[in-house]
Design an enzyme around this catalytic site. Sequence first.
Site, PDB file in Angstrom:
ATOM      1  N   LYS A 258       0.940  -1.158   0.019  1.00 20.25           N
ATOM      2  CA  LYS A 258      -0.037  -0.055   0.034  1.00 20.25           C
ATOM      3  C   LYS A 258       0.935   1.091   0.022  1.00 20.25           C
ATOM      4  CE  LYS A 258      -3.170   2.579   2.973  1.00 20.25           C
ATOM      5  NZ  LYS A 258      -4.138   2.459   4.190  1.00 20.25           N
ATOM      6  N   ASP A 263      -3.201  10.146   3.796  1.00 20.46           N
ATOM      7  CA  ASP A 263      -4.562   9.638   3.852  1.00 20.46           C
ATOM      8  C   ASP A 263      -5.135  10.475   4.795  1.00 20.46           C
ATOM      9  OD1 ASP A 263      -6.713   8.324   4.179  1.00 20.46           O
ATOM     10  OD2 ASP A 263      -6.052   6.434   5.417  1.00 20.46           O
ATOM     11  N   LYS A 270     -10.557  12.390   8.430  1.00 21.83           N
ATOM     12  CA  LYS A 270      -9.929  12.041   9.852  1.00 21.83           C
ATOM     13  C   LYS A 270      -9.864  13.128  10.773  1.00 21.83           C
ATOM     14  CE  LYS A 270      -6.887   8.477   8.228  1.00 21.83           C
ATOM     15  NZ  LYS A 270      -7.719   7.305   8.749  1.00 21.83           N
ATOM     16  N   ASP A 281       1.425   6.315   5.659  1.00 19.67           N
ATOM     17  CA  ASP A 281       0.424   5.395   4.957  1.00 19.67           C
ATOM     18  C   ASP A 281       1.114   4.739   3.661  1.00 19.67           C
ATOM     19  OD1 ASP A 281      -1.734   4.020   5.587  1.00 19.67           O
ATOM     20  OD2 ASP A 281      -2.954   5.437   4.750  1.00 19.67           O
ATOM     21  N   ASP A 340     -12.306   6.481   3.655  1.00 19.30           N
ATOM     22  CA  ASP A 340     -11.144   6.163   4.520  1.00 19.30           C
ATOM     23  C   ASP A 340     -10.769   4.819   4.585  1.00 19.30           C
ATOM     24  OD1 ASP A 340      -8.844   7.037   6.302  1.00 19.30           O
ATOM     25  OD2 ASP A 340     -10.167   7.220   7.999  1.00 19.30           O
ATOM     26  N   GLU A 342      -9.403   3.461   2.151  1.00 22.39           N
ATOM     27  CA  GLU A 342      -8.942   3.522   0.822  1.00 22.39           C
ATOM     28  C   GLU A 342      -7.762   2.618   0.321  1.00 22.39           C
ATOM     29  OE1 GLU A 342      -8.000   5.107   3.265  1.00 22.39           O
ATOM     30  OE2 GLU A 342      -5.850   4.865   2.868  1.00 22.39           O
ATOM     31  N   ARG A 344      -7.420  -0.617   0.872  1.00 21.85           N
ATOM     32  CA  ARG A 344      -7.834  -1.864   0.412  1.00 21.85           C
ATOM     33  C   ARG A 344      -8.245  -1.858  -1.180  1.00 21.85           C
ATOM     34  NH1 ARG A 344     -12.334  -2.286   4.689  1.00 21.85           N
ATOM     35  NH2 ARG A 344     -10.540  -1.563   5.924  1.00 21.85           N
TER      36      ARG A 344
HETATM   37  N1  BES Z   1      -4.457   4.283   6.954  1.00 22.31           N
HETATM   38  C1  BES Z   1      -5.508   3.987   7.636  1.00 22.31           C
HETATM   39  C2  BES Z   1      -5.197   2.783   8.823  1.00 22.31           C
HETATM   40  C3  BES Z   1      -4.149   3.446   9.919  1.00 22.31           C
HETATM   41  C4  BES Z   1      -4.694   3.874  10.990  1.00 22.31           C
HETATM   42  C5  BES Z   1      -2.800   3.359   9.778  1.00 22.31           C
HETATM   43  C6  BES Z   1      -3.701   4.322  12.185  1.00 22.31           C
HETATM   44  C7  BES Z   1      -1.909   3.841  10.810  1.00 22.31           C
HETATM   45  C8  BES Z   1      -2.522   4.179  11.965  1.00 22.31           C
HETATM   46  C9  BES Z   1      -6.600   3.355   6.935  1.00 22.31           C
HETATM   47  O1  BES Z   1      -6.617   3.937   5.640  1.00 22.31           O
HETATM   48  C10 BES Z   1      -7.678   3.756   7.550  1.00 22.31           C
HETATM   49  O2  BES Z   1      -8.123   4.819   7.537  1.00 22.31           O
HETATM   50  N2  BES Z   1      -8.750   2.737   7.915  1.00 22.31           N
HETATM   51  C11 BES Z   1      -9.821   2.825   8.546  1.00 22.31           C
HETATM   52  C12 BES Z   1     -10.735   1.725   8.069  1.00 22.31           C
HETATM   53  C13 BES Z   1     -12.161   1.659   8.363  1.00 22.31           C
HETATM   54  C14 BES Z   1     -12.669   3.006   7.749  1.00 22.31           C
HETATM   55  C15 BES Z   1     -12.798   0.599   7.935  1.00 22.31           C
HETATM   56  C16 BES Z   1      -9.691   2.679   9.957  1.00 22.31           C
HETATM   57  O3  BES Z   1      -8.658   1.921  10.627  1.00 22.31           O
HETATM   58  O4  BES Z   1     -10.198   3.485  10.598  1.00 22.31           O
HETATM   59 ZN    ZN Z   2      -4.987   4.581   4.810  1.00 25.99          ZN
HETATM   60 MN    MN Z   3      -7.898   5.524   5.329  1.00 29.97          MN
END
Ligand code: BES
Ligand code: ZN
Ligand code: MN
Length: 491
Positions: A258, A263, A270, A281, A340, A342, A344
Site C-alpha cells: 500500500k 491519507d 480524519k 501510510d 477512509d 482506501e 484496500r
Molecule cells: N491508513 C489507515 C489505517 C491506519 C490507522 C494506519 C492508524 C496507521 C495508523 C486506513 O486507511 C484507515 O483509515 N482505515 C480505517 C478503516 C475503516 C474506515 C474501515 C480505520 O482504521 O479506521
Molecule cells: Zn490509509
Molecule cells: Mn484511510
Amino acid sequence: MIINFENKITTGKHVLVVPVFEGDFKKDVKELPNKISEFLSKISENKEFSGKKGEKIYTYIEDKNLPEKLLIVGLGKKENFKYRTAKEVGAIIGKQLKVSKAKEATMFLPAAAKNFAEGMFEGLLISQYEIDKLKTKFTKKENNQTEKIRIFTSVEKGLVEKSLEKAKIMADTSEYIKDLVNYPSNIIDTDYLVNEAKKIAKENGYKIEVFRKKELTNMKAGGILAVNQASKKEPGLVVLEYKGAKNKDEKPIAIVGKGIVFDTGGLRIKTGPHMDEMHQDMAGSAVVLGLFKVLKKLNIKKNVVGVAALAENSLGSDSYKPSDIITMLSGITVEINNTDAEGRVVLGDGVAYSLKYNPKSIITIATLTGAVYVAIGHRYSGLIGNNGKMRSELLQAGREADDLGWPLPLHPEYKKAMESKVADIRNNDKETQSIAGSSKGAAFIEKFVDKHDWCHIDIASTAFTDIPKPYETMGATASGFYMLLKFLEKY
Ligand code: BES
Ligand code: ZN
Ligand code: MN
C-alpha cells in the site's frame, strides 16, 4: 558511522567498548590487557556489575596500552544471546556512545559472541538514526553521532567481515525505509516513490513497469484512480521484477504494498491529531522498495515481483464519494461506503495486476487498519491469509528477525460482511463495522487474489512507533521488511 577492523588496540582519547557475558568475565576478555580483567574482577566482587543484558559502566582508565575511556556493557547470559539480544545490545552501545559524545571507539568482540556479531553490528549502526536531514544551519545541532568504530577481536576475520557486510546492508536499507516513511508527503509524494523505484531498477538491472494516470486510465485501474481523484498529483502503479531463482521461469512471489502518500480520510475526513501521522501510510510500498534494494545484493534465490500501488487520499470537490460505485482493474465493482477505507481499494488493483505474473503466492503489506493496533498492540503486525503453512512460515520468519506477527482470523461471516446490495462488494462493513475491522479489510483484498496462496500483513500497528524497541527511534520502524526478507531467505 564507519566500522572496520584493527589488529591492535589504538590508544588515545577514544572509548574502548568491552561487552561481557554474565558470569565468567575473565574468559571473555583474555585477549585484552590484564587491566581489564582486574577491573572486571573488582567491580563484580563489589557487586557493582554482573553482566546482565544492558548493564553499563562508563569510566576513565589509566593504562598506556589502552584508550582513555572504558565502556563495559553486559550481554546477559550466553544461552540467551541470539539475534535479537545482540541487536539490542549493539544499540545500547551505540546510544551510550552518542550520549558520551564519543566520535571514535574501539569495540572488542568476544569470541563467544561471534555467531551473532551481525546483530550486534546492525544494532550499533541503526541506533544513532536521526530524523534531522531537513534541519539547516539555522537550527541544526551537532548530533554527536559516532564517526568511527574499530573492531578488535580474535574471531576469524572472514566471519566478522561477512557479518559486518550484511549488517551494513540491513542498516542502510532500514534507514532508507524509515526516511521514506518519516518524511512528509509534500516531499515523499507519488512522483518521488516512482523515481525511487526507477533508480532501484536501474542500479540492479531489474525489469520495471510504471503506470501513471494516463496508463491507469487506459487499463481501467478504477480503484487507484478513484482514491487519487482529488489529488493534484498523479497516482502510480509500479512493478519491479527480480529473478533470483535457478529456474528463471519459476513462479514468482508477488509482494504488493500500500502506497498512500497521505491519507486525509477523504470526504470521511480524519478528525483529531491522528491525521498528522498519515504521511506514513505508504509504509507498505516503502518495504517493497527496501526489499528490492537488497534482493540482488543478498543474492536471494527466489523470483519476486514487487508492486507499489501509489495514490494520495486527498479531498475536495473531485473526491470519490460515499455511495460511489467504481469498477476495479479486475472488473469487480465496489460500492464505496467509506472513503477512509482506501488502502484496500488501491491494493485490490495492485493485486489484480500482479496476477499477470502468474504468482506462486501473493503477499500484501499495508498500514491497513487502526483496528489491528487495538486488537494486538504495538509489538505485532497482523497476519491474515488463506494458507496456514505460508502464514506459519511468515510468523516464524518474524520471530527469527524480531519483527513479530500474530495471526488474525478470516471467518466466512467476515467475508460476507463485505458483500454489497448494489455492487459486487463494498469497501466497508456497515452493520457490524466496529468489530474485526482488520479481518474484514483483508476479506476485501481476498476477493482479488482469486485462488492464489495469499497472506496479508497489516503493519498499521507497527510501522510507526512512539514506544520504540531498544534499537529503534521514535517514528518509522521499517517493520515488515525484516520479516519478509527472512521469509525470502529461508522459506
Ligand atoms: N491508513 C489507515 C489505517 C491506519 C490507522 C494506519 C492508524 C496507521 C495508523 C486506513 O486507511 C484507515 O483509515 N482505515 C480505517 C478503516 C475503516 C474506515 C474501515 C480505520 O482504521 O479506521
Ligand atoms: Zn490509509
Ligand atoms: Mn484511510
